[in-house]
Enzyme design. Structure first.
Site, mmCIF file in Angstrom:
data_model
loop_
_atom_site.group_PDB
_atom_site.id
_atom_site.type_symbol
_atom_site.label_atom_id
_atom_site.label_comp_id
_atom_site.label_asym_id
_atom_site.label_seq_id
_atom_site.Cartn_x
_atom_site.Cartn_y
_atom_site.Cartn_z
ATOM 1 N N ILE A 1 -19.966 -27.916 6.755
ATOM 2 C CA ILE A 1 -21.170 -28.050 5.928
ATOM 3 C C ILE A 1 -22.198 -28.945 6.618
ATOM 4 C CG2 ILE A 1 -22.042 -29.041 3.758
ATOM 5 C CD1 ILE A 1 -19.571 -27.816 2.401
ATOM 6 N N VAL B 1 -32.366 -27.361 -2.325
ATOM 7 C CA VAL B 1 -31.544 -28.559 -2.408
ATOM 8 C C VAL B 1 -30.064 -28.267 -2.144
ATOM 9 C CG1 VAL B 1 -33.057 -29.840 -3.953
ATOM 10 C CG2 VAL B 1 -31.352 -28.311 -4.918
ATOM 11 N N GLY B 2 -29.690 -26.991 -2.118
ATOM 12 C CA GLY B 2 -28.284 -26.651 -1.891
ATOM 13 C C GLY B 2 -27.834 -27.074 -0.504
ATOM 14 N N CYS B 3 -26.528 -27.366 -0.367
ATOM 15 C CA CYS B 3 -26.014 -27.840 0.923
ATOM 16 C C CYS B 3 -25.819 -26.699 1.916
ATOM 17 C CB CYS B 3 -24.683 -28.559 0.740
ATOM 18 S SG CYS B 3 -24.900 -30.226 0.108
ATOM 19 N N VAL B 4 -25.509 -25.506 1.428
ATOM 20 C CA VAL B 4 -25.262 -24.398 2.353
ATOM 21 C C VAL B 4 -26.240 -23.274 2.048
ATOM 22 C CG1 VAL B 4 -23.591 -22.777 3.259
ATOM 23 C CG2 VAL B 4 -22.823 -24.963 2.370
#
Lengths: 184, 105
Positions: free
Chosen positions: A39, B102-105
């Protein structure tokens, strides 16, 4: 009053733009320990940072085609394992550490893995094979550790397509020159 | 909240310069926003920008991440990097007049 337009700074004009370089070392093969490195690498790539991932020891399972979709999560040795669902029985129980002995019960690793995979999917986070592919699509570079490769008696065919090389610790030193390093 | 003038139009932006009021957006403005960050809009640029706006509206005002642009929108991630160099998700959201993802992926 002079009105200079407010334009976001995407770093394109920085003299050192593109110079930032990140190397993530993935050394663990548990499901929960595979995600952090992937990630962070994906986030770095999204920020235009040159990103390399070096897979070593148990981290090899992340790029081994035969294992990457089958990583496991074990409660054993993890005292931070909580069950949010227990809050329904009695508020506060969700903060309780799950007893370690439970982790050794047959079938528990499989159940815990299934539960974690569901939680991950619910958040729309890709599976491990999808993450690895996504990172490659974003331009990330994948490297495998020579020592672990030999120790685990792997073949090139075992590795996902696109791994750029099986390299030694010395090669890694050259690769990581000037880079920020994250070890997972 | 500051306002700024882009191509003679007053728009409300946040501190970084992203539009805060999606209603102030139209395609003519998008062309100007893109120009500010060195991008000349072509048909190839429009498709992901339009999808991003549609998905933002359809998905509870959540800006799609790069991953979602690929899985839900069917866009090729490599191409997005070529069209919107280095930081495609942020640049697309700026041009599309939606908050940055804003999502991480």
């Amino acid at each position: 009053m002079t009105d200079t337009p407010i334009i976001p700074d995407f770093g394109d004009d920085d003299a050192d733009s593109g110079e930032r370089k990140l190397v993530v070392i993935c050394s663990k093969g548990n499901l929960d320990m595979a995600y952090p490195g992937l990630i962070l690498a994906s986030a770095a790539l999204g920020e235009g940072i040159e990103t390399h991932i070096f897979f070593t020891f148990w981290g090899f399972d992340i790029i081994n085609k035969k294992t990457q979709d089958n990583l496991k999560f074990s409660m054993v040795g993890n005292t931070a394992m909580h069950m949010p669902e227990l809050a329904r029985l009695k508020p506060g129980l969700e903060n309780m550490s799950m007893p370690q002995v439970l982790g050794g019960v047959p079938g528990m690793t499989s159940a815990a893995t299934k539960m974690m995979k569901k939680q991950i999917a619910d958040l729309d986070i890709p599976t491990i094979p999808e993450m690895v592919e996504h990172i490659q699509d974003m331009g990330g570079h994948l490297w495998a550790c020579r020592l672990s490769f030999d120790m685990m008696k792997l073949n090139e065919e075992d590795l996902v397509d696109g791994v750029e090389g099986v390299i030694s610790a010395t090669d890694f030193m050259e690769l990581s020159e000037g880079a920020q390093i994250i070890f997972v | 909240m500051p306002t700024t003038t882009i191509a003679g139009r007053r728009i409300d932006v946040n501190e970084e310069g992203f539009l805060v009021n999606p209603d102030e957006w139209d395609e003519a403005l998008a062309v100007e926003l893109a120009r500010q960050i060195g991008i000349e809009m072509t048909d190839a640029h429009w498709a992901p920008i339009r999808f991003m706006r549609e998905d933002y509206q359809a998905n509870d005002k959540v800006t799609p991440t790069l991953r979602r642009m690929s899985t839900a929108g069917g866009f090729n991630v490599k191409e997005l990097f070529a069209l919107f160099p280095k930081k495609p998700a942020k640049k697309m959201s700026y041009i599309a007049g939606v908050p940055k993802p804003v999502g991480c992926v």
